[in-house]
Design a protein around this motif. Structure first.
Motif, PDB file in Angstrom:
ATOM      1  N   THR A 128      -9.666 -18.450  22.509  1.00  0.00           N
ATOM      2  CA  THR A 128      -8.479 -18.102  21.735  1.00  0.00           C
ATOM      3  C   THR A 128      -8.860 -17.298  20.508  1.00  0.00           C
ATOM      4  O   THR A 128      -8.164 -16.341  20.129  1.00  0.00           O
ATOM      5  CB  THR A 128      -7.713 -19.370  21.319  1.00  0.00           C
ATOM      6  N   ASN A 129      -9.967 -17.669  19.881  1.00  0.00           N
ATOM      7  CA  ASN A 129     -10.440 -16.940  18.714  1.00  0.00           C
ATOM      8  C   ASN A 129     -10.786 -15.496  19.082  1.00  0.00           C
ATOM      9  O   ASN A 129     -10.420 -14.551  18.371  1.00  0.00           O
ATOM     10  CB  ASN A 129     -11.676 -17.631  18.129  1.00  0.00           C
ATOM     11  N   GLU A 130     -11.474 -15.308  20.223  1.00  0.00           N
ATOM     12  CA  GLU A 130     -11.834 -13.962  20.644  1.00  0.00           C
ATOM     13  C   GLU A 130     -10.578 -13.127  20.914  1.00  0.00           C
ATOM     14  O   GLU A 130     -10.478 -11.971  20.468  1.00  0.00           O
ATOM     15  CB  GLU A 130     -12.705 -13.997  21.894  1.00  0.00           C
ATOM     16  N   TYR A 131      -9.636 -13.706  21.633  1.00  0.00           N
ATOM     17  CA  TYR A 131      -8.412 -12.976  21.961  1.00  0.00           C
ATOM     18  C   TYR A 131      -7.623 -12.643  20.696  1.00  0.00           C
ATOM     19  O   TYR A 131      -7.087 -11.533  20.551  1.00  0.00           O
ATOM     20  CB  TYR A 131      -7.546 -13.812  22.907  1.00  0.00           C
ATOM     21  N   SER A 132      -7.577 -13.582  19.775  1.00  0.00           N
ATOM     22  CA  SER A 132      -6.845 -13.375  18.529  1.00  0.00           C
ATOM     23  C   SER A 132      -7.436 -12.231  17.717  1.00  0.00           C
ATOM     24  O   SER A 132      -6.703 -11.360  17.221  1.00  0.00           O
ATOM     25  CB  SER A 132      -6.847 -14.662  17.697  1.00  0.00           C
ATOM     26  N   ILE A 133      -8.760 -12.208  17.601  1.00  0.00           N
ATOM     27  CA  ILE A 133      -9.413 -11.145  16.833  1.00  0.00           C
ATOM     28  C   ILE A 133      -9.228  -9.803  17.523  1.00  0.00           C
ATOM     29  O   ILE A 133      -8.896  -8.795  16.880  1.00  0.00           O
ATOM     30  CB  ILE A 133     -10.895 -11.468  16.630  1.00  0.00           C
ATOM     31  N   ILE A 143     -13.150  -2.719  22.539  1.00  0.00           N
ATOM     32  CA  ILE A 143     -12.434  -3.001  23.771  1.00  0.00           C
ATOM     33  C   ILE A 143     -11.114  -3.695  23.472  1.00  0.00           C
ATOM     34  O   ILE A 143     -11.014  -4.515  22.550  1.00  0.00           O
ATOM     35  CB  ILE A 143     -13.304  -3.867  24.713  1.00  0.00           C
ATOM     36  N   LYS A 144     -10.086  -3.373  24.235  1.00  0.00           N
ATOM     37  CA  LYS A 144      -8.757  -3.950  24.019  1.00  0.00           C
ATOM     38  C   LYS A 144      -8.582  -5.211  24.863  1.00  0.00           C
ATOM     39  O   LYS A 144      -9.098  -5.309  25.972  1.00  0.00           O
ATOM     40  CB  LYS A 144      -7.671  -2.936  24.381  1.00  0.00           C
ATOM     41  N   ALA A 145      -7.833  -6.154  24.327  1.00  0.00           N
ATOM     42  CA  ALA A 145      -7.488  -7.380  25.051  1.00  0.00           C
ATOM     43  C   ALA A 145      -5.979  -7.405  25.263  1.00  0.00           C
ATOM     44  O   ALA A 145      -5.209  -7.100  24.347  1.00  0.00           O
ATOM     45  CB  ALA A 145      -7.936  -8.612  24.267  1.00  0.00           C
ATOM     46  N   TYR A 146      -5.555  -7.766  26.484  1.00  0.00           N
ATOM     47  CA  TYR A 146      -4.146  -7.711  26.822  1.00  0.00           C
ATOM     48  C   TYR A 146      -3.508  -9.078  27.081  1.00  0.00           C
ATOM     49  O   TYR A 146      -2.311  -9.244  26.908  1.00  0.00           O
ATOM     50  CB  TYR A 146      -3.946  -6.834  28.063  1.00  0.00           C
ATOM     51  N   ASP A 147      -4.302 -10.040  27.513  1.00  0.00           N
ATOM     52  CA  ASP A 147      -3.705 -11.321  27.886  1.00  0.00           C
ATOM     53  C   ASP A 147      -4.773 -12.402  27.915  1.00  0.00           C
ATOM     54  O   ASP A 147      -5.959 -12.113  28.136  1.00  0.00           O
ATOM     55  CB  ASP A 147      -3.033 -11.206  29.260  1.00  0.00           C
ATOM     56  N   LEU A 148      -4.369 -13.631  27.686  1.00  0.00           N
ATOM     57  CA  LEU A 148      -5.262 -14.790  27.785  1.00  0.00           C
ATOM     58  C   LEU A 148      -4.454 -15.946  28.348  1.00  0.00           C
ATOM     59  O   LEU A 148      -3.387 -16.275  27.853  1.00  0.00           O
ATOM     60  CB  LEU A 148      -5.827 -15.167  26.418  1.00  0.00           C
ATOM     61  N   PHE A 149      -4.968 -16.559  29.433  1.00  0.00           N
ATOM     62  CA  PHE A 149      -4.292 -17.708  30.006  1.00  0.00           C
ATOM     63  C   PHE A 149      -5.309 -18.607  30.706  1.00  0.00           C
ATOM     64  O   PHE A 149      -6.476 -18.240  30.862  1.00  0.00           O
ATOM     65  CB  PHE A 149      -3.202 -17.265  30.996  1.00  0.00           C
ATOM     66  N   LYS A 221     -17.836   1.542  23.501  1.00  0.00           N
ATOM     67  CA  LYS A 221     -16.916   0.412  23.388  1.00  0.00           C
ATOM     68  C   LYS A 221     -17.728  -0.840  23.063  1.00  0.00           C
ATOM     69  O   LYS A 221     -18.666  -1.191  23.789  1.00  0.00           O
ATOM     70  CB  LYS A 221     -16.149   0.194  24.698  1.00  0.00           C
ATOM     71  N   ILE A 222     -17.368  -1.503  21.977  1.00  0.00           N
ATOM     72  CA  ILE A 222     -18.030  -2.753  21.599  1.00  0.00           C
ATOM     73  C   ILE A 222     -17.276  -3.908  22.247  1.00  0.00           C
ATOM     74  O   ILE A 222     -16.050  -4.001  22.145  1.00  0.00           O
ATOM     75  CB  ILE A 222     -18.051  -2.940  20.073  1.00  0.00           C
ATOM     76  N   ILE A 223     -18.011  -4.794  22.915  1.00  0.00           N
ATOM     77  CA  ILE A 223     -17.404  -5.916  23.622  1.00  0.00           C
ATOM     78  C   ILE A 223     -17.966  -7.230  23.102  1.00  0.00           C
ATOM     79  O   ILE A 223     -18.810  -7.256  22.211  1.00  0.00           O
ATOM     80  CB  ILE A 223     -17.635  -5.812  25.141  1.00  0.00           C
ATOM     81  N   ASN A 224     -17.491  -8.310  23.702  1.00  0.00           N
ATOM     82  CA  ASN A 224     -17.937  -9.675  23.445  1.00  0.00           C
ATOM     83  C   ASN A 224     -17.739 -10.094  21.999  1.00  0.00           C
ATOM     84  O   ASN A 224     -18.666 -10.088  21.189  1.00  0.00           O
ATOM     85  CB  ASN A 224     -19.404  -9.869  23.852  1.00  0.00           C
ATOM     86  N   PHE A 225     -16.525 -10.505  21.695  1.00  0.00           N
ATOM     87  CA  PHE A 225     -16.186 -11.005  20.369  1.00  0.00           C
ATOM     88  C   PHE A 225     -16.090 -12.532  20.364  1.00  0.00           C
ATOM     89  O   PHE A 225     -15.404 -13.111  19.520  1.00  0.00           O
ATOM     90  CB  PHE A 225     -14.873 -10.382  19.900  1.00  0.00           C
ATOM     91  N   GLY A 226     -16.781 -13.180  21.289  1.00  0.00           N
ATOM     92  CA  GLY A 226     -16.733 -14.633  21.375  1.00  0.00           C
ATOM     93  C   GLY A 226     -17.296 -15.327  20.164  1.00  0.00           C
ATOM     94  O   GLY A 226     -16.876 -16.431  19.814  1.00  0.00           O
TER      95      GLY A 226
END
Length: 328
Positions: A128-133, A143-149, A221-226
């Motif tokens: 959730t933290n990664e998706y929120s950021i 990198i863009k995030a579109y959804d988390l479930f 593209k920078i990825i992995n914001f975990g």
């Protein structure tokens, strides 16, 4: 405040982690260091260079620790979840598998967590933290995030699809003589991302060659914001009167990891230091080293986080003068 470094700076692996220990000791003097970094279930594997087109997605699943042993038994292939059709595996790491998925005629990447023995609530918090950021930062090189479930107890993060390869793979495909000239455009884009994040009080905390993706056009593209964290008043770290200094130290760790990533791709090893005070990066493995580039790497690998160069200042370094947009 005096900062004591317990690691042996003569050992390459200790030096590689020295920067992290410096700011951790500064922030958590007298505390247990293990409270700083909780295990993250979002270690994203990189996308191989040859998977730039949909018709070429025939990569065999590279599993680790026996999480998924073979492609036919993968529980997600062929499923349609929330409108996303899981077509194939792009890559798999120790804690997540990345799939190619389709929805409404568009291709996305779906990062799915592996079943773990960790507390479900803790794992959900990290994702959730990664998706929120990612939902809050807006930068062309992030990198863009579109959804988390959640699906059957596993976290599913829908991301922008990025073709190309990571920094390590990119450099491996270039002859030694061309590596320095090839990396300048990449370095400038990564530093631009770090400057943007730091200005917005976000620290990535996991800049590595595998988390720097490069498209065929040369766009990064920078990825992995975990492991990313918010700083300032929203920081997860304890604040005191020197809060700004603490934040600067955490940001400086991003710059260290950036410098270490460049060093590793040029030399093939983790940062190793030489000289009377063990502060000079050993660049003997670099073919005809560019003096300006080596100077910038040295400033990024300054063992003192309080004097280490910032991303903003690094972008103005003489190395980037007469910068060419040509991608080698």
């Amino acid at each position: 405040m005096t900062i004591f470094l317990s690691l042996d700076p003569r050992r390459a692996d200790d030096v590689h982690n020295a920067a992290a220990e410096l700011w951790r000791q500064y922030l958590f003097m007298g505390r247990h260091l293990e409270s700083v970094s909780s295990p993250s279930p979002v270690d994203v594997p990189s996308i191989p260079c040859h998977q730039s087109h949909l018709e070429d997605w025939r990569l065999e699943l590279q599993s680790r620790n026996g999480v998924l042993r073979s492609l036919p038994h993968d529980p997600f292939i062929g499923l349609t979840i929330r409108g996303y059709f899981f077509r194939g595996v792009m890559s798999s790491g120790g804690s997540a598998t990345v799939y190619s998925v389709f929805k409404d005629g568009k291709v996305f990447a779906a990062k799915v967590s592996h079943p773990r023995n960790t507390e479900p609530g803790e794992a959900s918090k990290v994702w959730t933290n990664e998706y929120s950021i990612l939902s809050q930062v807006q930068h062309k090189n992030i990198i863009k995030a579109y959804d988390l479930f959640e699906h059957n107890g596993r976290q599913v993060l829908i991301l922008e699809y990025v073709g190309g390869c990571n920094l390590a793979e990119f450099m491996d495909r270039r002859c030694v003589a061309r590596r320095q000239s090839s990396i300048k455009k990449i370095m400038k884009q990564v530093l631009d991302v770090l400057q943007y994040l730091h200005q917005n009080n976000v620290a990535h905390q996991d800049i590595t060659p595998s988390h720097i993706l490069i498209e065929q056009s040369g766009k990064v593209k920078i990825i992995n914001f975990g492991d990313a964290t918010r700083l300032g008043k929203n920081s997860m770290y304890p604040q005191n009167e020197a809060g700004d200094v603490q934040d600067d130290i955490i940001k400086s760790f991003d710059v260290w990891r950036f410098g270490a990533s460049v060093y590793e791709t040029l030399t093939g090893k983790t940062p190793h230091f030489i000289g009377p005070d063990r502060s000079e990066p050993d660049v003997s493995g670099v073919h005809s080293p560019d003096r300006k580039l080596m100077l910038l790497i040295k400033k990024c690998l300054d063992l003192n986080p309080l004097t280490r160069i910032t991303a903003k200042v690094a972008l103005k370094h003489v190395y980037f003068k007469r910068f060419s947009t040509t991608f080698h």
